[in-house]
Design a protein around this motif. Structure first.
Motif, mmCIF file in Angstrom:
data_model
loop_
_atom_site.group_PDB
_atom_site.id
_atom_site.type_symbol
_atom_site.label_atom_id
_atom_site.label_comp_id
_atom_site.label_asym_id
_atom_site.label_seq_id
_atom_site.Cartn_x
_atom_site.Cartn_y
_atom_site.Cartn_z
ATOM 1 N N ALA A 26 9.065 -9.394 -11.252
ATOM 2 C CA ALA A 26 9.680 -10.279 -10.052
ATOM 3 C C ALA A 26 9.831 -9.432 -8.766
ATOM 4 O O ALA A 26 9.561 -9.927 -7.697
ATOM 5 N N ARG A 27 10.372 -8.161 -9.145
ATOM 6 C CA ARG A 27 10.653 -7.438 -7.893
ATOM 7 C C ARG A 27 9.511 -6.919 -7.386
ATOM 8 O O ARG A 27 9.278 -6.942 -6.073
ATOM 9 N N LEU A 28 8.283 -6.638 -8.168
ATOM 10 C CA LEU A 28 7.217 -5.989 -7.531
ATOM 11 C C LEU A 28 6.380 -7.149 -6.880
ATOM 12 O O LEU A 28 5.539 -6.858 -6.053
ATOM 13 N N GLU A 29 6.329 -8.347 -7.491
ATOM 14 C CA GLU A 29 5.962 -9.576 -6.754
ATOM 15 C C GLU A 29 6.342 -9.741 -5.482
ATOM 16 O O GLU A 29 5.704 -10.372 -4.597
ATOM 17 N N LYS A 30 7.580 -9.780 -5.402
ATOM 18 C CA LYS A 30 8.412 -9.775 -3.994
ATOM 19 C C LYS A 30 7.838 -8.852 -3.081
ATOM 20 O O LYS A 30 7.689 -8.953 -1.716
ATOM 21 N N GLU A 31 7.502 -7.690 -3.754
ATOM 22 C CA GLU A 31 7.390 -6.452 -2.615
ATOM 23 C C GLU A 31 5.716 -6.737 -2.327
ATOM 24 O O GLU A 31 5.268 -6.529 -1.096
ATOM 25 N N LYS A 32 5.022 -7.235 -3.197
ATOM 26 C CA LYS A 32 3.504 -7.711 -3.142
ATOM 27 C C LYS A 32 3.409 -8.539 -1.773
ATOM 28 O O LYS A 32 2.539 -8.485 -0.928
ATOM 29 N N ARG A 33 4.364 -9.701 -1.853
ATOM 30 C CA ARG A 33 4.149 -10.642 -0.925
ATOM 31 C C ARG A 33 4.535 -10.141 0.487
ATOM 32 O O ARG A 33 4.089 -10.346 1.611
ATOM 33 N N LYS A 34 5.542 -9.213 0.424
ATOM 34 C CA LYS A 34 6.191 -8.584 1.842
ATOM 35 C C LYS A 34 4.892 -7.650 2.435
ATOM 36 O O LYS A 34 4.760 -7.777 3.741
ATOM 37 N N LEU A 35 4.104 -7.106 1.538
ATOM 38 C CA LEU A 35 3.126 -6.116 1.975
ATOM 39 C C LEU A 35 2.053 -6.795 2.261
ATOM 40 O O LEU A 35 1.467 -6.564 3.540
ATOM 41 N N ALA A 36 1.448 -7.999 1.943
ATOM 42 C CA ALA A 36 0.497 -8.984 2.279
ATOM 43 C C ALA A 36 0.689 -9.562 3.553
ATOM 44 O O ALA A 36 -0.163 -9.525 4.393
ATOM 45 N N LYS A 37 2.174 -9.825 3.804
ATOM 46 C CA LYS A 37 2.228 -10.337 4.931
ATOM 47 C C LYS A 37 2.274 -9.320 6.093
ATOM 48 O O LYS A 37 1.605 -9.533 7.265
ATOM 49 N N GLU A 38 2.687 -8.165 6.016
ATOM 50 C CA GLU A 38 2.392 -6.937 7.018
ATOM 51 C C GLU A 38 0.853 -6.738 7.227
ATOM 52 O O GLU A 38 0.582 -6.423 8.286
ATOM 53 N N GLU A 80 -2.904 0.670 0.948
ATOM 54 C CA GLU A 80 -2.541 1.612 -0.703
ATOM 55 C C GLU A 80 -1.442 1.380 -1.360
ATOM 56 O O GLU A 80 -1.728 1.354 -2.530
ATOM 57 N N LYS A 81 -0.419 1.019 -0.857
ATOM 58 C CA LYS A 81 0.771 0.582 -1.599
ATOM 59 C C LYS A 81 0.542 -0.723 -2.212
ATOM 60 O O LYS A 81 0.891 -0.913 -3.432
ATOM 61 N N LEU A 82 -0.079 -1.754 -1.638
ATOM 62 C CA LEU A 82 -0.536 -2.904 -2.373
ATOM 63 C C LEU A 82 -1.235 -2.781 -3.784
ATOM 64 O O LEU A 82 -1.018 -3.252 -4.445
ATOM 65 N N ARG A 83 -2.336 -1.724 -3.371
ATOM 66 C CA ARG A 83 -3.177 -1.600 -4.548
ATOM 67 C C ARG A 83 -2.357 -1.081 -5.670
ATOM 68 O O ARG A 83 -2.625 -1.425 -6.960
#
Length: 891
Positions: free
Chosen positions: A830-842, A876-879
């Motif tokens: 869940a924590r990683l999914e939240k981080e993933k969404r934030k990165l995708a937005k950026e 790179e962080k998203l990958r």
């Protein structure tokens, strides 16, 4: 109340140095623990304090100098040497007289109105009232000086020694009276020596003036930085090889305004490239001109008075202040057509090292010491190794000065000091020098005699310090036993002032070098590297630091990071760091003392009682003790302090104390608990001994509370740790290091995935070195306790490497942490999914920005490049996060 509660009560929670520092200093002093007597069965180790001025108060230079000395004297005292550190003050002739004269001025009077006798009474009263201030401050620093042997450069013993040396030098023809150029301070109103002059580069002017050739319509143009001295010109000099002036050598010039006839002559001293190549010669106001005047038999005309005003020879400018005269004179010279031009000019200007007034070179009658015959033995003593400088590079500084030494002007036009023991007969005109005060002329018997009004340079008496403080000229038992002293600790800035003079005087009168080693330290500068001074307002008061942080903190800050001979910078962050170190020791000691409930003080472990951690910490302590001892013997005090810090903080506190907690809390295994307490108390007590010279108060306070300790009155008289070989255990260090590195790697791996500290997880290990396997099997409890590694599994082959595991390597050991069970998969996903969404937005925002042609055209290239780098980083962080989510899905 239980024993544990008593211990807790005895060691307050908060480290408060003010609560015990004065208490322990009083205890040491009352018990005469600083005092040393002659004991021929013991090896002497003696030092003399560089005597601070009686007018002074503790500054950072004093704090550093005395901390270094105190470390050495405490170290040698603990080593069993008969350690003597002699305290004392210098009468500081110029500075002390100036303070009293300022007080008299405020009262509307002066020394002349009081007369010499009453004035000196005032100075002695001032000394009694204020002179002990710095001695009190040295006590607050923890300086373990033998106060029973305190000396003052004008006490009866030192005064007798000074007079004896003066008379002997006079009888040998090494002291003489002569009329020569001296450095005169118009503010202090006395002559001072060359080394009391500080030369500073200043931007001034070079005035070009025309001197007419007598009887001809020709002029010689000279260049000068001091036009006001022209009233005392008695010649003009050129270089013998200067073709411009060859036809003028031997002719006469007319001095402007004064209209005095002066010769033009040739002298090799003249620098053809300076100015016009022709220089005005004023023998009464320039040392080089004075020498030329002697060579060419020129008249000496003094035109500037002792107070810096113009004298009789300045005509209408008489009574004017010298620089005011310069302005007015230049204006007159310009109006007369004598001034040709003015150019900016940088040159070194001498200033009084005490009051900073501009020095005026003046001809006056003074007393001098011939230095050449005294300097030669002093050079030889260093060249043949009888005296060694630390660092060795300062040997050259010392010898260069002695090889180019000039006669020393030792008379000062003051009343406070050692009065020159010379009497003048008003009838026969002869001079008599005597060890005792004279009432009649030894030559003619006349009672019409008077003593010289001047006193001796302060450095004359302090030059005798190492042997006069031990009773010379009497051949006392202390002199025979403690002289030569072992070590002199001082700053590089007084090698000329003091060190060289003590060597010369020691060899001439003490019959040996005054010390074997000269330990040179640098200056304490501010955080910007500037010298601390009142004018800059950047000084730090060490007394204020002591009152806020404690003396131990100040001492440890001053020596750590300090290398011999080099300047150091004062940073408040370093003070805080030293305070944190003291806190660490306090808290660790408090924790240990709280756990001594029920400890059998007679318990001694057997060999098989010791754990690997016990053997490791004893070995590390032994290596530290050996290295610290070696560093102190080589004057690497900062390095010694650093090693003690590293052992206490990183090894003893952060590792060993933590490794013992399981045994301390296990009431069912009393022998194991007693062994842990035994090792804890042994290492703590002996490490405090290593630390004691550096932090005397803190170590005494804790040492006195240790249940199992030596029986001496004080830690300062316990034995310095020795015979460390019995504790050395290289195998234990190698094995324990492997375990510690493994624990650190496991902790880092757990931190990467945010594992909770208390959450146990499996750790799998594969050993390239199979000899370590049984070590880890036997001591897996260390991994359980400090790495939450439970269970610990040893893999026999690499093929057993688990899937979905974090991996690391430490000391050749492969370490695997299976992710399953290490973390909460659902929560981490869940924590990683939240981080993933934030990165995708950026990424979407930056992609749009960089796809905008308007932005690309208007934005600076650096801004565009920065945005592209951000986008690449986010992608790179998203990958990585997507890969991590995929791995977690497999668990």
């Amino acid at each position: 109340m239980s024993e544990r509660e008593k211990c807790q009560h005895n060691v307050p929670k908060v480290y408060d140095p003010q609560s015990f520092e004065k208490k322990w200093y009083t205890y040491w002093e009352d018990n005469k623990l600083f005092h040393a007597e002659v004991a021929k069965d013991k090896k002497p180790y003696s030092m003399v304090i560089p005597p601070p001025n009686v007018t002074g108060q503790l500054h950072m230079g004093h704090a550093l100098d005395n901390t270094l000395q105190d470390i050495l004297i405490r170290y040698h005292r603990m080593k069993g040497d008969n350690a003597l550190w002699i305290p004392g003050c210098d009468h500081a002739g110029i500075a002390t007289q100036a303070k009293v004269e300022r007080a008299l001025l405020e009262e509307g009077t002066n020394r002349y109105e009081l007369g010499r006798k009453k004035f000196l009474e005032r100075v002695w009263n001032w000394k009694e009232q204020f002179g002990s201030r710095i001695m009190s401050q040295l006590r607050s620093l923890g300086s373990s000086l033998d106060w029973d042997r305190e000396r003052f450069t004008m006490d009866a013993g030192c005064s007798k020694a000074v007079r004896e040396v003066f008379v002997r030098l006079y009888e040998k023809g090494l002291i003489y009276q002569g009329r020569r150029i001296t450095n005169w301070c118009p503010s202090c109103n006395t002559a001072i020596s060359d080394i009391e002059v500080e030369h500073e580069t200043e931007t001034g002017h070079l005035w070009h003036l025309r001197y007419q050739v007598e009887g001809e319509d020709r002029y010689v143009e000279i260049a000068t930085t001091r036009p006001e001295t022209m009233f005392g010109d008695t010649g003009v000099a050129v270089h013998p090889d200067d073709a411009r002036y060859m036809d003028l050598v031997g002719k006469t010039l007319i001095l402007p305004i004064v209209n005095r006839r002066i010769p033009l002559f040739a002298d090799d001293y003249v620098d053809k490239s300076f100015g016009t190549g022709a220089v005005k010669v004023t023998p009464a106001h320039d040392p080089n001109d004075f020498e030329m005047g002697l060579r060419h038999h020129l008249e000496e005309i003094k035109v500037i008075e002792n107070d810096g005003t113009m004298g009789e020879g300045a005509g209408k400018y008489k009574g004017m202040e010298r620089y005011e005269c310069r302005k007015a004179l230049v204006a007159e010279l310009e109006s007369l057509g004598v001034l040709v031009s003015v150019e900016d000019h940088e040159h070194a200007v001498g200033h009084c090292s005490r009051c900073h007034s501009t020095i005026e070179p003046l001809v006056s009658k003074q007393w001098f010491v011939k230095m050449e015959s005294l300097a030669k033995p002093a050079i030889a003593a260093v060249e043949d190794g009888r005296i060694q400088f630390v660092p060795a590079r300062f040997t050259k500084t010392y010898t260069n000065w002695l090889e180019n030494i000039r006669d020393w002007c030792i008379s000062r036009q003051l009343w406070w000091g050692h009065r020159i023991p010379a009497w003048y007969c008003d009838d026969c005109g002869k001079t008599s020098v005597s060890r005792t005060d004279l009432t009649a002329c030894p030559h003619c018997g006349s009672k019409n005699i008077h003593q010289d009004e001047d006193v001796l340079d302060t450095w004359f008496s302090s030059g005798l310090w190492p042997f006069e403080t031990l009773g010379w000229p009497e051949q006392t038992e202390e002199l025979k036993y403690f002289y030569p002293t072992a070590t002199l600790v001082t700053g590089y800035d007084i090698i000329f002032f003091w060190v060289a003079r003590m060597v010369m005087m020691g060899l001439a009168f003490g019959k040996d070098v005054p010390f074997r080693k000269v330990f040179i330290h640098g200056l304490v500068r501010d955080s910007q590297g500037r010298k601390m001074s009142k004018s800059l307002g950047n000084g730090i008061d060490p007394v204020e630091v002591i009152e806020k942080y404690g003396a131990d903190t100040l001492r440890f800050m001053l020596i750590t990071g300090n290398t011999p001979g080099n300047d150091m910078r004062f940073y408040w962050e370093r003070v805080e760091s030293a305070r944190n170190f003291a806190n660490k020791i306090w808290n660790a000691s408090r924790y240990m003392l709280m756990n001594f409930e029920g400890f059998d003080l007679n318990f001694i472990p057997e060999e098989n009682d010791y754990t690997l951690a016990d053997r490791w910490v004893l070995s590390r302590y032994a290596h530290t003790a050996q290295a610290v001892t070696e560093s102190l013997d080589h004057f690497e005090l900062g390095e010694a302090g650093r090693m003690i810090y590293e052992f206490i903080w990183n090894e003893f506190c952060d590792w060993y104390i933590e490794l013992t907690k399981a045994r301390l809390y296990d009431k069912g295994r009393e022998r194991a608990r007693h062994t842990a307490l035994y090792v804890l108390s042994y290492v703590l007590e002996h490490t405090l001994r290593l630390l004691h010279p550096f932090m005397p108060f803190l170590t005494e306070e804790i040492w006195q509370k240790i249940p199992r300790r030596a029986k001496e009155k004080s830690i300062m008289v316990t034995a310095w740790p020795s015979n460390m070989e019995r504790h050395l255990d290289d195998a234990a260090e190698t094995q324990m290091t492997a375990i510690m590195e493994t624990i650190k790697t496991v902790r880092n791996l757990r931190a990467e995935v945010g594992a909770q500290p208390g959450h146990k997880s499996e750790v799998m290990l594969h050993f390239a070195d199979t000899e370590l396997e049984p070590v880890f099997s036997k001591n897996e409890g260390y991994l359980h306790a400090l790495a939450a590694a439970e269970p610990m599994t040893i893999l026999s082959t690499k093929n057993q490497k688990p899937e979905n595991a974090l991996a690391g390597v430490a000391d050749g050991i492969e370490i695997y942490l299976p992710l399953k069970g290490l973390i909460d998969v659902e929560k981490e996903t869940a924590r990683l999914e939240k981080e993933k969404r934030k990165l995708a937005k950026e990424i979407q925002r930056l992609s749009g920005k960089l796809g905008n042609e308007g932005f690309l055209k208007k934005a600076p290239a650096a801004v565009v490049e920065n945005e592209r780098e951000k986008l690449s980083s986010y992608e790179e962080k998203l990958r990585m996060i997507e890969a991590r989510i995929t791995e977690l899905a497999k668990l």
